[in-house]
Design a protein around this motif. Structure first.
Motif, short mmCIF file in Angstrom:
data_model
loop_
_atom_site.label_atom_id
_atom_site.label_comp_id
_atom_site.label_asym_id
_atom_site.label_seq_id
_atom_site.Cartn_x
_atom_site.Cartn_y
_atom_site.Cartn_z
N LYS A 1 -10.23 -3.90 -0.45
CA LYS A 1 -8.96 -3.98 -1.16
C LYS A 1 -9.19 -4.42 -2.60
CE LYS A 1 -5.54 -3.46 1.13
NZ LYS A 1 -5.28 -2.32 1.05
N LEU B 1 -3.04 -4.74 -7.59
CA LEU B 1 -3.47 -4.45 -6.22
C LEU B 1 -4.79 -5.10 -5.87
CD1 LEU B 1 -2.31 -0.80 -5.76
CD2 LEU B 1 -1.12 -2.93 -5.39
N LEU C 1 0.83 -1.20 0.00
CA LEU C 1 0.00 0.00 0.00
C LEU C 1 0.87 1.25 0.00
CD1 LEU C 1 -2.97 0.61 -0.01
CD2 LEU C 1 -2.91 0.77 2.47
N TRP D 1 -12.74 4.00 -4.03
CA TRP D 1 -11.38 4.52 -4.15
C TRP D 1 -10.81 4.26 -5.52
CZ3 TRP D 1 -7.78 0.75 -5.19
CH2 TRP D 1 -8.17 -0.56 -4.94
N TYR E 1 -7.81 7.71 -2.44
CA TYR E 1 -7.24 6.36 -2.41
C TYR E 1 -6.65 6.06 -1.05
CZ TYR E 1 -3.98 2.62 -3.75
OH TYR E 1 -3.28 1.44 -3.82
N ASN F 1 -8.22 3.35 1.53
CA ASN F 1 -7.45 2.12 1.67
C ASN F 1 -6.93 1.95 3.08
OD1 ASN F 1 -6.89 0.19 -0.56
ND2 ASN F 1 -6.78 2.12 -1.67
#
Ligand code: NA
Ligand code: NA
Lengths: 120, 785, 125, 135, 156, 139, 556
Positions: free
Chosen positions: G239, G268, G160, G248, G182, G186
């Motif tokens: 995620k 990701l 991350l 996000w 983001y 996250n």
């Protein structure tokens, strides 16, 4: 009551008293931090809070017998100082940065031939 | 099938793809003459398939293939029987002519190589489609035809109409394809039938299946979209944006027949039910009549042909829907005949366009003298299309009327549709094949000329084939129609119909059709205006509907997306947290995992004081309108947390917490003091209520769940292990530190990676600066040379 | 003790959530710090509060004397503290830079990545 | 015997130290302006913490611990005046005025040419504290 | 030379703090101290640190003053009505070197009722905040005759 | 903040704090402390130095770019884990040696180097952040 | 009784010597960290960085492939970090699923690294493009390899923060805006993961996945485990950018450099999916079975949101953002199938059908999971490829807006052809890589009697086809907008600031694209090699016996 017993009892009492006093100190300090009114006042409050916390740690160390907590106290001394220095630093420089930043941007915009203030 | 024959089969399947790979190269070397060597590929495939004709006409079925994806239980397998072989012959045979035709038609076009590639890719896909046995193999080829036709229709991609046509075709046929995929998978998974061979061998398995209706509907969706049944037909006229060879090939002879192929293929397994005999004729008849009327309305001869194709496809679907042996035979006869004459007529249309530089029927005339061969080819095809003897079209039409000659309202209705449709198509055939060549030549046409050999050879051969097939009808039936019809019926059939008319009801109807057709031909201009007027009055059609649907889809998508992605972080955060809360409370309520009511905690007064300090820190952080108060209160709660850690025997934690918390407050204040922020930072009441609800829910939920976990017995094995070996093996007295650098050192390794990257990221954030409009400010430390 | 700690976690989390749902990034940053502390206390509590003796083996022994505080959650929290501090530092500088360049700390006014006045996508072909 | 006396001494130190700490806290609450509060913070605060650490040094179970406690005392004494100085200087430079009960100010007002530029001139004149602190 | 002395001080502190009185540890402490001093090589100015003995007596004085100071503050804070006459004094400096000024300023801070705020640009004046400014000259004289004199004695 | 008073004291304070940070680092294995806290203290020391004397002296004092120090720390930590490959042990297995130097037993181990790596990373990264922020401010 | 050190070690440590090849399991991380740190040290030598970075990525990919080959040959294996016996130390365990994800991630990282050589400016290199990338890959690799839940959290954070670095690199204004969204969202996601892990530790007293799997199997319908499983589902859905936690992604993925978007899009979200499979399906199968209806809804809605979002966009990059989301929905569909036979049996009814229903359930589960993994791998490659291609296209046309791009089919047919392949692949059309997993998923959902989910998969594929066709028609077929047209109001605006400089069309960009194409075609035309691997991976998740015994030996 022999001396030893007295010493032990007194010490225990002293610790309790100290904890009471320190708790009061916490309360008062927090009040100042919350009241302000100026930034230096609050920073000062935080500084005292650090000192009170150092003392609290010392008393807890004495109370629990884990004298290694003194290391935590040392660490707190260091960062407490750092915090105060840093706050002083930024009390000093506040206003200055904004002042200069506006000028710098205006200059560069002028160089690039763009009208200032507009964003895409 | 023996090894060598299987090899031949693979070669036939691979040849078009090979040619596709070679085409750009050959075209670069040979120019338009590349068509000749390239045509060898389909021709060779034709002859290979032709080699199988004796066998299949004797009723043999050749199967070959291999396990393609054993993990998914999918085979790459093929089936050569009457139906697929004859289809293959049409594809490769007409394909050969189309390749030659394209050589001339696109001579000098700078993308001719690309065009050849696409045509061959399509050919290979189509061939695979009809030969495939495994349902998945079939579907792969099915979608490949959609993809390649997308490329071919959009070949003239600089025109919006071409792009539209391509998208429309892809959307409609691709959408139908997905339904077909669903149908195939349902067949596979719920009846266990994985290939056509198995499906055909299973007898009534599908018809008796509980899922017959969904299966049928899904398969029909695939077939109807591909074969342009109303209202999915719209893509076909628009596909005329493609170069004419494509129209001739895809949109008459081959691709549009894929749906017909599928229906014929599945007829033995899915047909002959009430649903089948209702849906198919209904769609087919409507498509037939409407398509034929629209054909008459069109002014562009290519569009006219396109609509007659729609009508023909309707006719075929109708016949397959009727499903009697005669009807299937009629369908087969008509299918082959249609491929020949319609392919030829499209090529003629292309030649006319090529020679006269227009396809507008009103602007054409008198070309016969300049283009005699084309005229001849056109007439041959048109006669076949008009059902005039001795052409294969005649055989088909006779058989059609045979199939429908029952005194039953169902059949009568279909018969009327057939007669009207055929008559209209008769007229259309001559509009395309006769009108441009006779009469006075308009002055707008300059120097009409016959095209090169490659241009006229194709239609001529197809026209002649239509004649020869009818003249030598016995052989014709023997080799082509009977094997095909047998496969489609599911039992051996005999076809005896010849070019010599017999006086019967069918012939009478045929004659009536011709007469009606001539009348329509003569009145065509008036009819055209009439239909056009009617359509203008209606003002809406499926084609317009397509655009409206696409725009509506996009508009709806935009609306939904803006609703779901409004661009406000606070809303994102609120929803995210709400979902998290739901994820916590949902199972907690569902399983009833609440904690027991705890006893009142017994704490020292200074412990209470520390918790009070924590609360005293938290409350102003939340409530203070003055930001600095909030930040310094943050420091207070951090200190409180650190003290809690210390009181509970975690000196390392306490140490770190003190340092980190102080540093956090310092850098936060640092940043704060530099930001010229508004003094007042009020949240509207509505926000506060919303945030408060979320906050209370989250806090109480997570707190209660934590309490319920803390009330459970605890397995301390891990920590016991660490205590036991921390000093003895890892030589460390501070167990926490030993965990950090030894027992769980990898955590720490990741952790320091995070710290390092943070340093770098902050550096990048601070140093790289961009002004308004993307002007990059100089890096203060970048050395200027 | 677990009860009080659970309560503390609840308060911290509630405060964190309250702040995180704000429109002002500075407030959100405060929320991030509180969130980190809440999680740390949560892990600490989940590892149970036993004796408060620090998990350090005295100099003359090779195993701890008597019962000690559970060391594993402490190690986990240390890792988590460091990581959340890093993230906090990054977010802070990001906020600072965002404010510098976009001249706002109100997320409602940050509409560059997802502009408000977007037209429809091309409706043609 | 000695140990008991030391313990009593430590107890006295603890009491005195915590009392000083509490007084320091009270001081910053009661005193009228930031400069007077600094007196309280830097003196009573440091002495309070120092005494408590001294008590810890007296009763520590190992010499190194005791020495570390003493080192901490030294560090506090070293840094406390420095911190007060820096804070006071910063506060004065930016324009935080003395409280109204003050009788004397011999220090030149912050000038734009030196450190005084740290604060915008108008902010200094208009209000004793910058806008950011106002609730 | 003075660098070396400070380095030795650091080494000793190391030994004390780390609690291991071995030759090796002393050596290690010396090396670490040297390294730490190398870091500040630019700013280090050790000319007067050598006078450690005098310095120590100064330190004791300073401790005493600190205690008195803390007591005074405590009494003042606890008194029901604080009778304050605070203000800022400009104290003309006789000491000149950085170290002297620093020492003086810090000591003033830790002594009763006074707190150094700043040194003027030209190092001639020390600005001191005092609780009691009813008689500025007397307060200045206190400083001049007290700490400043002592420092001059130690350093010159 | 370049007052005479602060500027005079800061260097000594810094060297003291650095020394203390090393102390915290080295004895972290046995008592409270360790690489992370040590690194934070060292970074704080440089922070104080920077506030007192400016960014330039700090950069010159560290000689290497702080991020390079951090990178070296990460590399050291990783390599001290790989060292166990030499004795065919699992990654990060602690290897210990207790050589006698000048009459006293010294413990040298891979966890120690690992912790030094942690120290360097924290020192480098945090001071890099501090310096970057400070630099913007004074420029 | 006195213990000797050796006895203690035998008690506490894995004493058997380690073969050098066992180190393969940690090497991906070590390579990433060492190259990342090394490149950071040489950050000012911007021109030379590529000479180290590319070989580093090649090495990483080679190691990843070696891990895959070793797993394929020998089955899962475990290394106990620090030599401590399980479950006390941190276990690194690689099974087929991990190895597959690992290898494909190494593959796209290499492609992106090569692409970056030409597309990343010297300033961006100087401020850490390659170190960020390596560290992020370190996090990604660690997440795929670790067998410890808390350690997984640490790797999440590593990747991350690496992604944060890449995201802000360039400091364009929209980048800062996107990064803010983001980062905060996250952060909430990973914090939730940490919270769940804290609870998990509180319940099980262990963090080792294998240990948890064994202990969880012994607990019958424990409410706490249920809650924890759902919390993991929420956190990992975030995620993975599954609806409704996907905000996000569309808010940020279009803001950084194209190559960064490509890397993100590929990797990701898939790490989230991977972890979801690992934690929810492998560790808590019972709890997973309980929430499959929820996952099915998530999957269906995610597909629809993604596909409709793609249709709604006028900017190519933002369109691709939504395609990532649609892909995630498709992957999640395979996780929505009940794994535990009892659930199916309960639906099946009569006792006689019990065995049949159980085996059907297992079959559906494995087919679906295999399809999910296959689709995830496909999605990694194809989404990366699409962003990279879009990057070249945008550099050639000076814009990534569909309204302003055009003419690429004429000017750069190769690029257009590659784009076409990727677009068809992402739409799930045969014969490209997206088709077969989609077939597997539709089959599995139909077996599991979830026809509406099958329909959702197909409909989203249909909508994606429409979106793809529009991209191709508008940006590639359509002639570039006329200069005269552009000289109006629009020409006054400078090209989009984040559009890369022209001239990205060259071997640095085409070589990686061709490499990715090879995968797309290989997985489309000859899918068996991959299908066999994903099948094995799915089987290993459904029945983790091999995984467990690799950790604890044969007798756990
Ligand atoms: Na992510
Ligand atoms: Na992604």
């Amino acid at each position: 009551m022999n001396l030893h017993d007295f010493a032990v009892a007194f010490f225990a009492l002293a610790l309790t008293g100290a904890l009471v006093l320190l708790c009061i100190a916490f309360l008062l300090t927090v009040t100042r931090i919350l009241l302000g009114p100026t930034l230096p006042d609050r920073v000062l409050g935080l500084d005292v809070l650090t000192n009170v916390a150092i003392g609290f740690i010392a008393v807890i160390a004495l109370d629990s017998g884990y004298t290694l907590y003194v290391d935590v106290a040392i660490g707190l001394c260091l960062v407490g100082f750092l915090a105060t220095v840093a706050f002083a630093r930024f009390i000093l420089s506040r206003g200055k940065t904004e002042h200069l930043r506006r000028e710098a941007r205006a200059g560069i915009d002028a160089e690039a031939g763009l009208s200032g203030g507009q964003r895409p | 099938m023996t090894g060598i024959e299987a090899t031949n089969g693979y070669i036939a399947l691979a040849l078009p793809f090979l040619a596709a790979a070679l085409a750009p190269l050959l075209t670069r070397v040979l120019g338009q003459h590349a068509a000749w060597p390239l045509a060898i590929a389909p021709a060779a495939a034709f002859f290979i398939l032709f080699g199988a004709v004796p066998g299949v006409s004797a009723g043999d079925v050749f199967l070959f293939g291999f396990d393609w994806i054993p993990s998914f239980d999918i085979r790459f397998s093929f089936r050569l029987d009457g139906l697929s072989t004859v289809f293959g012959l049409l594809i490769t045979g007409i394909g050969t002519l189309i390749v030659l035709y394209s050589g001339g038609y696109l001579a000098g076009h700078k993308d001719q190589g690309r065009f050849f590639s696409f045509i061959f890719l399509f050919m290979g896909s189509m061939l695979g489609l009809v030969l495939a046995d495994d349902l998945m193999t079939l579907f792969v080829y099915w979608e490949l035809t959609s993809i390649t036709s997308f490329l071919l229709i959009g070949f003239d991609h600089h025109r919006e109409a071409a792009r539209r046509g391509a998208i429309q075709a892809l959307v409609i046929t691709g959408g139908g394809g997905l339904a077909l995929l669903a149908g195939f998978i349902v067949i596979r998974e719920l009846t266990g039938l994985a290939s056509m061979t198995e499906v055909l061998a299973a007898g009534d398995a599908l018809r008796d299946s509980a899922l017959y209706v969904p299966i049928l509907i899904l398969v029909l969706c695939g077939a109807f979209t591909k074969s342009a049944q109303m209202p999915f037909h719209v893509w076909l006229p628009n596909a005329m944006e493609a170069p004419t060879p494509v129209s001739a090939y895809l949109h008459s002879a081959t691709m549009v027949k894929a749906g017909i192929y599928l229906l014929l293929r599945f007829h033995p397994a899915l047909g002959d039910t009430a649903l089948w005999t209702t849906i198919l004729p209904a769609f087919g008849a409507v498509t037939l009549v409407v398509g034929a009327l629209l054909a008459l309305r069109a002014t562009d001869i290519k569009i006219t042909l396109a609509y007659t194709t729609v009508a023909s496809l309707g006719l075929l679907v109708m016949l397959i829907g009727v499903g009697t042996e005669t009807a299937i035979i009629a369908a087969v006869l008509y299918l082959i005949a249609h491929s020949l004459f319609k392919g030829g007529l499209f090529m003629v249309a292309g030649s006319v366009d090529h020679g006269a530089h227009t396809r507008e029927i009103e602007k054409l005339g008198g070309l016969g003298r300049a283009m005699p061969i084309t005229f001849a080819a056109a007439m041959l095809c048109a006669l076949s299309m008009g059902g005039v003897t001795p052409f294969v079209g005649f055989l088909a039409k006779e058989e059609i009327y045979h199939a429908l000659e029952y005194a039953d309202p169902y059949y009568v209705a279909l018969m009327i549709a057939a007669i009207v449709g055929n008559a209209l198509m008769f007229a259309a055939a001559f509009i395309v094949a006769l009108k441009p060549f006779v009469g006075r030549m308009p002055e707008t046409i300059h120097h009409p000329h016959e095209g090169s050999l490659t241009i006229w050879i194709g239609p001529l051969i197809l026209g002649v084939a239509g004649l020869v097939g009818a003249l030598f009808y016995a052989t014709y039936h023997q080799l082509f129609t009977m094997p095909m019809a047998s496969a489609a019926v599911g039992a051996p059939v005999e076809i005896g119909i010849g070019w010599v008319p017999h006086l019967n009801l069918a012939f009478a109807l045929s004659m009536a059709t011709v007469v009606l057709g001539i009348v329509i031909y003569l009145l065509s201009a008036r009819l055209r205006a009439g239909i056009a007027g009617f359509l203008a009055a209606v003002g809406w059609g499926p084609d317009k509907g397509f655009d409206q649907a696409m725009r509506g889809l996009i508009r709806a998508a935009v609306r939904i997306t803006r609703l779901l992605q409004p661009g406000h972080l606070d809303q994102y955060m609120a929803v995210t947290i709400a979902v998290i809360i739901a994820a916590l409370f949902g199972p907690l309520i569902y399983t009833g995992g609440w904690p027991a009511i705890p006893a009142f905690p017994r704490l020292h007064f200074y412990e209470w004081a520390v918790f009070a300090l924590l609360l005293a820190g938290i409350l102003p952080v939340v409530l203070a309108t003055n930001r600095l108060t909030a930040i310094l209160s943050l420091g207070i709660q951090g200190f409180a947390v650190a003290l809690i850690f210390m009181l509970l025997g975690a000196p390392d934690l306490s140490f770190t917490q003190f340092m980190v918390e102080t540093l956090s407050v310092v850098i936060l204040a640092l940043a704060m003091t530099r930001l010229k922020l508004s003094v007042a930072d009020h949240r509207p009441l509505r926000d506060k209520v919303q945030a408060g609800v979320l906050a209370i829910a989250a806090g109480s939920g997570f707190g209660l769940f934590l309490l319920s976990i803390a009330q459970r017995p605890f397995d301390r094995t891990l920590s016991d292990f660490f205590e036991r070996y921390s000093y003895a093996i890892a030589h460390g007295r501070n167990i926490v530190n030993v965990i950090l650098v030894d027992f769980r050192g990898v955590d720490t390794m990741g952790e320091i990676a995070v710290v390092m990257v943070t340093g770098l990221a902050v550096l990048a954030l601070i140093r790289i600066r961009v002004g308004p409009k993307g002007v990059r400010y100089p890096d203060p430390l970048e050395k200027t040379p | 003790m677990e009860t009080v700690l659970s309560l503390a976690v609840a308060c911290l989390l509630a405060a964190a959530v309250y702040l995180l749902t704000s429109r002002r990034i500075i407030r959100m940053l405060l929320g991030v710090v509180l969130l980190g502390n809440a999680v740390n206390l949560l892990i600490f509590t989940a590892g149970r509060i036993g004796p408060s003796a620090p998990p350090i083996i005295p100099g003359n022994l090779s195993v701890p004397e008597g019962l000690i505080a559970n060391p594993l959650p402490q190690a986990l929290i240390l890792t988590a503290i460091v990581i959340s501090f890093s993230f906090f530092a990054f977010l802070l500088v990001l906020t600072y830079r965002t404010y510098e360049d976009l001249e706002t700390d109100n997320t409602d006014e940050m509409r560059l990545a997802e502009p408000e006045e977007e037209g429809l996508p091309p409706l043609g072909y | 015997m000695i140990g008991d006396l030391v313990l009593i001494l430590a107890g006295l130190l603890v009491l005195a130290g915590s009392a000083f700490a509490a007084v320091a806290a009270l001081g910053i609450l009661r005193l009228p302006d930031v400069y007077t509060r600094m007196h309280s913070a830097s003196k009573a605060g440091a002495v309070g913490a120092g005494m408590l650490l001294l008590a810890l040094a007296l009763t520590a179970d190992s010499t190194p611990t005791a020495l570390r406690a003493l080192a901490a005392v030294v560090f506090i004494l070293l840094t406390a005046p420095l911190a007060a100085h820096l804070l006071a200087k910063a506060a004065y430079s930016v324009g935080y005025k003395l409280g109204p009960e003050s009788v004397l100010d011999e220090m030149p007002p912050p000038r734009p040419t030196n450190v005084g530029t740290d604060a915008p001139a108008d902010a200094r004149n208009a209000s004793p504290q910058p806008a950011i602190d106002q609730p | 030379m003075t660098m070396l002395l400070f380095n030795l001080v650091l080494a000793l502190m190391w030994v004390v703090v780390s609690g291991s009185f071995t030759l090796l540890n002393l050596l290690f402490g010396f090396l670490l101290g040297a390294a730490a001093l190398y870091l500040i090589r630019e700013e280090g100015n050790m000319s007067y640190i050598g006078r450690a003995r005098l310095g120590f007596s100064l330190f004791l004085l300073f401790l005493l003053e600190l205690l008195k100071s803390a007591w005074r503050v405590a009494v003042m804070v606890l008194s029901p009505n604080m009778n304050l006459k605070p203000g800022i004094l400009a104290f003309p400096l006789r000491v000149k070197s950085d170290a002297e000024i620093t020492l003086l300023a810090n000591m003033i801070t830790l002594t009763p009722g006074t707190l150094s705020i700043d040194v003027s640009e030209d190092r001639s004046t020390l600005y001191v905040h005092a609780f009691d400014c009813s008689d500025p000259e007397a307060a200045k004289a206190d400083i001049r005759d007290g700490f400043e004199a002592k420092i001059l004695e130690v350093f010159r | 903040m370049r007052t005479i008073i602060f500027r005079t004291v800061a260097p000594y304070l810094t060297s003291l704090m650095v020394l203390f940070s090393i102390f915290v680092l080295l004895r972290g294995h046995n008592e409270a402390g360790g690489g992370f806290i040590g690194g934070l203290i060292a970074a704080s020391a440089f922070g104080i130095y920077g506030i007192a004397c400016g960014v330039g002296p700090v950069r010159r004092a560290m000689y290497f770019h702080p991020m390079s120090v951090a990178a070296a720390g990460l590399m050291l930590a990783v390599l001290s884990g790989v060292a166990s490959l030499v004795v065919s042990a699992q990654f990060l297995t602690g290897l210990w040696a207790f050589p006698q130097i000048l009459g006293s037993e010294v413990a040298i181990s891979t966890p120690l180097f690992f912790d030094i790596g942690v120290y360097l990373v924290v020192l480098g990264a945090i001071s890099s952040i501090a310096l970057a922020l400070e630099e913007r401010d004074t420029d | 009784m006195e213990y000797s050190l050796e006895m203690l070690k035998a008690e506490a440590m894995v004493t058997a010597p380690v073969a050098a090849s066992d180190y393969l399991i940690i090497l991906p991380i070590l390579v990433c960290f060492i190259f990342g740190a090394g490149l950071l040290m040489m950050r000012k030598r911007v021109t030379q960085q590529a000479y180290f970075a590319i070989p580093g990525l090649v090495l990483l990919f080679a190691i990843d492939v070696a891990v895959l080959l070793k797993v394929a040959a020998e089955g899962p294996w475990t290394m106990m970090m620090g030599g401590w016996k399980p479950p006390f130390g941190i276990a690194f365990t690689v099974d087929m699923m991990g190895a597959l994800f690992l290898a494909v991630s190494g593959f796209v990282a290499l492609a992106c690294g090569i692409y970056a050589v030409a597309s990343i400016s010297s300033t961006e290199r100087r401020y850490g493009f390659f170190p960020f990338m390596f560290l992020m890959m370190g996090g990604v690799s660690g997440a795929f390899l670790t067998g410890d839940v808390f350690n997984l959290y640490v790797w999440f954070e590593v990747l991350l923060i690496g992604s944060f670095g890449l995201l802000i690199l360039g400091s364009q204004h929209n980048q800062l805006d996107g990064a803010t969204k983001y980062c905060f969202l996250n952060l909430v996601g990973t914090t939730l993961f940490l919270i769940a892990t804290g609870y998990l530790y509180g319940v099980f007293g262990t963090l080792n996945m294998a240990d948890i799997a064994i202990k969880a199997a012994a607990m019958e319908n424990d409410s706490a485990v249920y809650v924890i499983g759902v919390l993991y589902l929420a956190s990992l859905s975030l995620k993975a950018a599954a609806f409704p936690l996907n905000f996000w992604l569309p808010a940020s993925y279009h803001t950084p450099r194209f190559v960064v978007s490509a890397l993100f899009a590929g990797l990701l979200t898939k790490v989230g999916v991977y972890a979801l499979i690992r934690l929810l399906l492998m560790l808590f199968p019972v709890e997973h079975a309980g929430v499959t209806p929820v996952i099915a809804w998530i999957a269906g809605l995610t597909m629809m949101v993604g596909a409709l979002g793609a249709l709604a966009q006028s900017d190519l990059r933002r369109l691709l953002n939504y395609m990532v989301i649609a892909g995630i929905g498709t992957i999640m569909a395979g996780l929505a199938l009940p794994q535990v036979a009892e659930v199916m049996v309960a639906q099946a009814g009569p006792a006689g059908e019990l065995a049949a229903a159980a085996s059907t359930a297992a079959g559906a589960m494995q087919t679906g999971l295999s399809g999910s993994i296959y689709y995830a791998l496909h999605s990694i490659v194809v989404m990366t490829a699409l962003y990279l291609t879009a990057g070249v296209a945008a550099s050639l046309t000076g814009s990534s807006s569909l309204a302003q791009m055009g003419g690429l089919w004429r000017s750069t047919p190769l690029l257009a052809a590659l784009m076409l392949v990727f677009l068809f692949a992402v739409s799930g059309l045969p014969p490209f890589s997206g088709f077969w997993p989609k077939v597997a998923l539709v089959r599995a959902t139909i077996i599991a009697d979830m026809p509406w989910l099958a329909a959702a998969i197909l409909v989203s594929g249909f909508l994606m086809t429409v979106a793809s066709a529009r991209i191709f028609a508008l940006a590639f077929w359509r002639p570039a907008p006329e200069v005269a047209e552009a000289s109006g109001t629009e020409a006054a605006q400078a090209p989009h600031p984040s559009a890369p400089a022209p001239g990205l069309y060259g071997s640095w960009s085409l070589v990686p694209l061709l490499g990715l194409t090879v995968f797309v075609l290989a997985a489309g035309l000859w899918p068996e090699w991959l299908a066999r691997l994903t099948d094995a991976a799915a089987a290993g998740v459904i029945d983790p016996a091999a995984y467990l015994s690799s950790v604890f030996g044969d007798a756990p």
